[in-house]
Design a protein around this motif. Structure first.
Motif, PDB file in Angstrom:
ATOM      1  N   ARG A   1      10.556 -13.284 -13.367  1.00  0.00           N
ATOM      2  CA  ARG A   1      10.073 -13.852 -14.628  1.00  0.00           C
ATOM      3  C   ARG A   1       9.731 -12.776 -15.655  1.00  0.00           C
ATOM      4  N   GLY A   2       9.984 -11.509 -15.311  1.00  0.00           N
ATOM      5  CA  GLY A   2       9.788 -10.437 -16.279  1.00  0.00           C
ATOM      6  C   GLY A   2       8.669  -9.466 -15.986  1.00  0.00           C
ATOM      7  N   ALA A   3       7.885  -9.688 -14.939  1.00  0.00           N
ATOM      8  CA  ALA A   3       6.818  -8.746 -14.604  1.00  0.00           C
ATOM      9  C   ALA A   3       7.426  -7.434 -14.124  1.00  0.00           C
ATOM     10  N   ARG A   4       6.786  -6.345 -14.489  1.00  0.00           N
ATOM     11  CA  ARG A   4       7.184  -5.035 -13.988  1.00  0.00           C
ATOM     12  C   ARG A   4       6.325  -4.745 -12.760  1.00  0.00           C
ATOM     13  N   VAL A   5       6.946  -4.237 -11.700  1.00  0.00           N
ATOM     14  CA  VAL A   5       6.249  -3.968 -10.447  1.00  0.00           C
ATOM     15  C   VAL A   5       6.369  -2.476 -10.140  1.00  0.00           C
ATOM     16  N   VAL A   6       5.220  -1.849  -9.877  1.00  0.00           N
ATOM     17  CA  VAL A   6       5.173  -0.429  -9.548  1.00  0.00           C
ATOM     18  C   VAL A   6       4.544  -0.283  -8.170  1.00  0.00           C
ATOM     19  N   LEU A   7       5.207   0.445  -7.295  1.00  0.00           N
ATOM     20  CA  LEU A   7       4.714   0.725  -5.948  1.00  0.00           C
ATOM     21  C   LEU A   7       4.176   2.153  -5.917  1.00  0.00           C
ATOM     22  N   LEU A   8       2.869   2.301  -5.714  1.00  0.00           N
ATOM     23  CA  LEU A   8       2.245   3.611  -5.515  1.00  0.00           C
ATOM     24  C   LEU A   8       1.950   3.728  -4.032  1.00  0.00           C
ATOM     25  N   ASP A   9       2.710   4.566  -3.341  1.00  0.00           N
ATOM     26  CA  ASP A   9       2.593   4.640  -1.888  1.00  0.00           C
ATOM     27  C   ASP A   9       3.247   5.941  -1.429  1.00  0.00           C
ATOM     28  N   PRO A  10       2.695   6.596  -0.424  1.00  0.00           N
ATOM     29  CA  PRO A  10       3.357   7.803   0.089  1.00  0.00           C
ATOM     30  C   PRO A  10       4.749   7.510   0.653  1.00  0.00           C
ATOM     31  N   ARG A  11       4.908   6.317   1.203  1.00  0.00           N
ATOM     32  CA  ARG A  11       6.183   5.946   1.825  1.00  0.00           C
ATOM     33  C   ARG A  11       6.927   4.945   0.954  1.00  0.00           C
ATOM     34  N   TYR A  12       8.235   5.047   0.981  1.00  0.00           N
ATOM     35  CA  TYR A  12       9.055   4.014   0.363  1.00  0.00           C
ATOM     36  C   TYR A  12       9.210   2.930   1.415  1.00  0.00           C
ATOM     37  N   THR A  13       8.325   1.946   1.370  1.00  0.00           N
ATOM     38  CA  THR A  13       8.280   0.893   2.380  1.00  0.00           C
ATOM     39  C   THR A  13       9.285  -0.201   2.046  1.00  0.00           C
ATOM     40  N   ASP A  14       9.337  -1.197   2.899  1.00  0.00           N
ATOM     41  CA  ASP A  14      10.195  -2.354   2.628  1.00  0.00           C
ATOM     42  C   ASP A  14       9.830  -3.037   1.310  1.00  0.00           C
ATOM     43  N   SER A  15       8.591  -2.879   0.870  1.00  0.00           N
ATOM     44  CA  SER A  15       8.168  -3.471  -0.398  1.00  0.00           C
ATOM     45  C   SER A  15       8.779  -2.755  -1.593  1.00  0.00           C
ATOM     46  N   GLY A  16       9.429  -1.636  -1.367  1.00  0.00           N
ATOM     47  CA  GLY A  16      10.111  -0.928  -2.447  1.00  0.00           C
ATOM     48  C   GLY A  16      11.167  -1.781  -3.127  1.00  0.00           C
ATOM     49  N   VAL A  17      11.750  -2.714  -2.390  1.00  0.00           N
ATOM     50  CA  VAL A  17      12.762  -3.583  -3.007  1.00  0.00           C
ATOM     51  C   VAL A  17      12.143  -4.539  -4.015  1.00  0.00           C
ATOM     52  N   LEU A  18      10.836  -4.736  -3.944  1.00  0.00           N
ATOM     53  CA  LEU A  18      10.135  -5.585  -4.899  1.00  0.00           C
ATOM     54  C   LEU A  18       9.816  -4.841  -6.195  1.00  0.00           C
ATOM     55  N   ALA A  19       9.909  -3.518  -6.162  1.00  0.00           N
ATOM     56  CA  ALA A  19       9.400  -2.695  -7.257  1.00  0.00           C
ATOM     57  C   ALA A  19      10.492  -2.206  -8.199  1.00  0.00           C
ATOM     58  N   ASP A  20      10.097  -2.055  -9.451  1.00  0.00           N
ATOM     59  CA  ASP A  20      10.951  -1.436 -10.459  1.00  0.00           C
ATOM     60  C   ASP A  20      10.832   0.080 -10.394  1.00  0.00           C
ATOM     61  N   GLU A  21       9.698   0.552  -9.863  1.00  0.00           N
ATOM     62  CA  GLU A  21       9.448   1.996  -9.797  1.00  0.00           C
ATOM     63  C   GLU A  21       8.634   2.290  -8.551  1.00  0.00           C
ATOM     64  N   TRP A  22       8.979   3.387  -7.888  1.00  0.00           N
ATOM     65  CA  TRP A  22       8.195   3.893  -6.760  1.00  0.00           C
ATOM     66  C   TRP A  22       7.560   5.196  -7.191  1.00  0.00           C
ATOM     67  N   VAL A  23       6.251   5.288  -7.057  1.00  0.00           N
ATOM     68  CA  VAL A  23       5.512   6.510  -7.365  1.00  0.00           C
ATOM     69  C   VAL A  23       4.964   7.040  -6.043  1.00  0.00           C
ATOM     70  N   PRO A  24       5.629   8.047  -5.464  1.00  0.00           N
ATOM     71  CA  PRO A  24       5.114   8.604  -4.208  1.00  0.00           C
ATOM     72  C   PRO A  24       3.842   9.401  -4.479  1.00  0.00           C
ATOM     73  N   ILE A  25       2.792   9.051  -3.775  1.00  0.00           N
ATOM     74  CA  ILE A  25       1.499   9.691  -3.945  1.00  0.00           C
ATOM     75  C   ILE A  25       1.103  10.329  -2.620  1.00  0.00           C
ATOM     76  N   ARG A  26       0.496  11.498  -2.690  1.00  0.00           N
ATOM     77  CA  ARG A  26       0.079  12.205  -1.478  1.00  0.00           C
ATOM     78  C   ARG A  26      -0.994  11.378  -0.749  1.00  0.00           C
ATOM     79  N   PRO A  27      -0.851  11.207   0.564  1.00  0.00           N
ATOM     80  CA  PRO A  27      -1.840  10.434   1.324  1.00  0.00           C
ATOM     81  C   PRO A  27      -3.255  10.964   1.108  1.00  0.00           C
ATOM     82  N   GLY A  28      -4.187  10.045   0.920  1.00  0.00           N
ATOM     83  CA  GLY A  28      -5.591  10.412   0.770  1.00  0.00           C
ATOM     84  C   GLY A  28      -5.992  10.849  -0.627  1.00  0.00           C
ATOM     85  N   SER A  29      -5.078  10.781  -1.590  1.00  0.00           N
ATOM     86  CA  SER A  29      -5.387  11.256  -2.945  1.00  0.00           C
ATOM     87  C   SER A  29      -5.539  10.116  -3.950  1.00  0.00           C
TER      88      SER A  29
END
Length: 182
Positions: A33-61
């Motif tokens: 419906r037009g929402a932008r989805v951003v995944l902030l996660d150290p891993r590119y998980t299965d939920s990455g397919v839901l996202a328009d952008e993956w932002v890999p972040i260092r664990p614990g930060s």
């Protein structure tokens, strides 16, 4: 979620971890419906397919990333002051921390970059987007708090949502699962 225009999946993997009924389905539908989805996660998980952008972040930060985003929102006048004054208490202490008043170290995107691994440019863009897109939803998973001092990440992410003024809006909010339909 169906009313959201922006969804931040922060350490949240609804494709594999079911914290609410059909959350991944509703995120995919919101995106359709037009929402932008951003995944902030150290891993590119299965939920990455839901996202328009993956932002890999260092664990614990995660708390550092949230503080840098809060710094951008504070210094660029993007905080929802009316919402903060009416619905929160004690924000001044966190604001002093973010701006560096309490320890002499402003929590700028440049400060956060070597800690988080997220570029200062990306941090600024995400902060501006989260502050200005309405409604926006921050769905934090439980992973960010599963570290030493992990409660600070949970607090920082809830504070970030409050700064944006998206808490209490249909399609907005913060938590480990959102309102699935509107």
């Amino acid at each position: 979620l169906m009313e959201a225009r922006l969804i931040l999946l922060w350490g949240n993997n609804p494709a594999e971890t079911h914290m609410g009924n059909n959350t991944a389905h509703y995120i995919a539908s919101a995106r359709d419906r037009g929402a932008r989805v951003v995944l902030l996660d150290p891993r590119y998980t299965d939920s990455g397919v839901l996202a328009d952008e993956w932002v890999p972040i260092r664990p614990g930060s995660d708390a550092a990333q949230a503080a840098a985003m809060a710094w951008v929102m504070e210094t660029e006048g993007l905080c929802d002051r009316r919402w903060l004054e009416e619905y929160t208490a004690g924000y001044a202490l966190y604001r002093d921390y973010v701006l560096g008043c309490s320890d002499g170290q402003p929590k700028t995107p440049e400060w956060a970059e070597p800690i988080t691994g997220v570029s200062a440019e990306t941090t600024r863009r995400l902060a501006r987007e989260f502050a200005t897109v309405k409604p926006a939803c921050l769905l934090a998973g439980w992973g960010p708090q599963r570290a030493t001092y992990g409660e600070q990440a949970a607090r920082a992410l809830m504070t970030l949502a409050c700064l944006s003024g998206n808490v209490g809006l249909l399609g907005g909010g913060a938590g480990s699962k959102g309102t699935l339909s509107g």
